[in-house]
Design a protein around this motif. Structure first.
Motif, PDB file in Angstrom:
ATOM      1  N   HIS A  49       0.849  -1.194   0.000  1.00 19.45           N
ATOM      2  CA  HIS A  49       0.000   0.000   0.000  1.00 19.45           C
ATOM      3  C   HIS A  49       0.883   1.241   0.000  1.00 19.45           C
ATOM      4  O   HIS A  49       1.766   1.364   0.852  1.00 19.45           O
ATOM      5  CB  HIS A  49      -0.861   0.057   1.264  1.00 19.45           C
ATOM      6  CG  HIS A  49      -1.867  -1.050   1.377  1.00 19.45           C
ATOM      7  ND1 HIS A  49      -3.143  -0.955   0.890  1.00 19.45           N
ATOM      8  CD2 HIS A  49      -1.780  -2.292   1.933  1.00 19.45           C
ATOM      9  CE1 HIS A  49      -3.811  -2.075   1.146  1.00 19.45           C
ATOM     10  NE2 HIS A  49      -3.005  -2.906   1.779  1.00 19.45           N
ATOM     11  N   GLN A 105      -7.554  -3.816  -3.547  1.00 23.64           N
ATOM     12  CA  GLN A 105      -7.894  -4.664  -2.411  1.00 23.64           C
ATOM     13  C   GLN A 105      -9.240  -4.248  -1.826  1.00 23.64           C
ATOM     14  O   GLN A 105      -9.311  -3.496  -0.859  1.00 23.64           O
ATOM     15  CB  GLN A 105      -6.819  -4.610  -1.315  1.00 23.64           C
ATOM     16  CG  GLN A 105      -7.148  -5.591  -0.184  1.00 23.64           C
ATOM     17  CD  GLN A 105      -6.281  -5.428   1.053  1.00 23.64           C
ATOM     18  OE1 GLN A 105      -5.449  -4.534   1.132  1.00 23.64           O
ATOM     19  NE2 GLN A 105      -6.489  -6.303   2.024  1.00 23.64           N
ATOM     20  N   ARG A 244       2.950  -0.716   4.431  1.00 21.85           N
ATOM     21  CA  ARG A 244       2.770   0.691   4.086  1.00 21.85           C
ATOM     22  C   ARG A 244       4.042   1.460   4.421  1.00 21.85           C
ATOM     23  O   ARG A 244       4.020   2.655   4.651  1.00 21.85           O
ATOM     24  CB  ARG A 244       1.613   1.276   4.898  1.00 21.85           C
ATOM     25  CG  ARG A 244       0.275   0.737   4.499  1.00 21.85           C
ATOM     26  CD  ARG A 244      -0.782   1.063   5.524  1.00 21.85           C
ATOM     27  NE  ARG A 244      -2.122   0.803   4.994  1.00 21.85           N
ATOM     28  CZ  ARG A 244      -2.659  -0.409   4.891  1.00 21.85           C
ATOM     29  NH1 ARG A 244      -1.997  -1.471   5.295  1.00 21.85           N
ATOM     30  NH2 ARG A 244      -3.871  -0.571   4.382  1.00 21.85           N
TER      31      ARG A 244
END
Ligand SMILES: [Zn+2]
Length: 274
Positions: A49, A105, A244
């Motif tokens: 992400h 997602q 992330r």
């Protein structure tokens, strides 16, 4: 409540408690074992992400450093940034400039109705987990949250299996993510709760729709037995960090499972051709 933030927050700060509970045998073994080498086949992290702590350039640099291709995902749906065709197109167009796979997602069942099929077809893959269970009153139970309560584990498993079944049979996805993850209070009962019929069912559902199985670096799921059975059934796999930050493309558990389960290039997922 900002769902995006809470999910990120969980993964960055709380996950180790769950991961330790879920994967204690692995971690105990790991302290005395040498990390498994990177497999000989091309490796991709399909679960990255972008975030304030991970720009596209940083993700690409980490991938280059670690010899891992990068697949970017973003969540569509309420409280997330992608809700319309225009937003999805902009997301895809922005990423097309970079050497990355472009994924989505989704979190909520029924998410795909908001988008045109042709535009969804431009994505390299869609990855979905079954961790956000719908409640009868229209709210959701996010079982990845550290404070998830489970009063009756058998009742929970019945409900969880129903949602897994729904995701794996009705959602237009390519990869089933976080397979066999259990909420923190029952994570220690992994072997007891993932009974043969339940595991068989997930593997049959994946096989019926040719869904790949994510080996999840954060939660250390699924376990070795599941991976071996899925491999025997001819299923394909992906590796995912669900990161992330600088954890993107950093694999320990995935490489360990690749080695233990003898995964080869032919066992790995390949995105659909455009
Ligand atoms: Zn994710």
């Amino acid at each position: 409540m900002n769902h995006t933030y809470s999910r990120r927050n969980f993964i960055q700060t709380s996950v180790m408690a769950g991961a330790v509970l879920a994967a204690k045998p692995h971690l105990v073994a790991a302290t005395s074992a040498v990390a498994a080498p990177k497999p000989a086949f091309p490796v991709a992290d399909y679960h990255v992400h972008l975030s304030p702590t991970l720009s596209i350039e940083q993700a690409l640099n980490l991938g280059t450093e670690r010899g891992v291709q990068i697949g970017i995902v973003e969540h569509p749906g309420p409280s997330y940034p992608i809700n319309t065709d225009a937003e999805l197109k902009q997301y895809i167009d922005n990423l097309r400039k970079y050497p990355v796979r472009i994924g989505l997602q989704p979190v909520y069942a029924g998410w795909s109705k908001a988008f045109s099929k042709s535009l969804l077809g431009e994505l390299d893959y869609v990855l979905m987990d079954a961790l956000t269970l719908p409640n009868p009153d229209g709210t959701w139970l996010a079982i990845w949250q550290i404070d998830t309560h489970v009063d009756d584990e058998e009742a929970f498993m019945t409900r969880y299996m129903q949602f897994i079944e729904q995701v794996m049979t009705t959602e237009p996805i390519d990869i089933f993510a976080w397979p066999t993850f259990l909420p923190v209070p029952i994570a220690r009962q992994y072997k007891q709760l993932w009974t043969r019929p339940r595991v068989d069912r997930i593997i049959d559902l994946a096989k019926a729709r040719k869904l790949a199985i994510e080996i999840n670096e954060v939660a250390h799921v699924p376990d070795e037995n599941f991976i071996l059975q899925a491999k025997r059934a001819g299923l394909k796999f992906t590796f995912g960090t669900d990161s992330r930050n600088q954890n993107a493309a950093h694999f320990y558990y995935c490489y360990q499972m690749a080695q233990k389960c003898g995964l080869r290039e032919a066992d790995m997922f390949v995105p659909k051709k455009k």
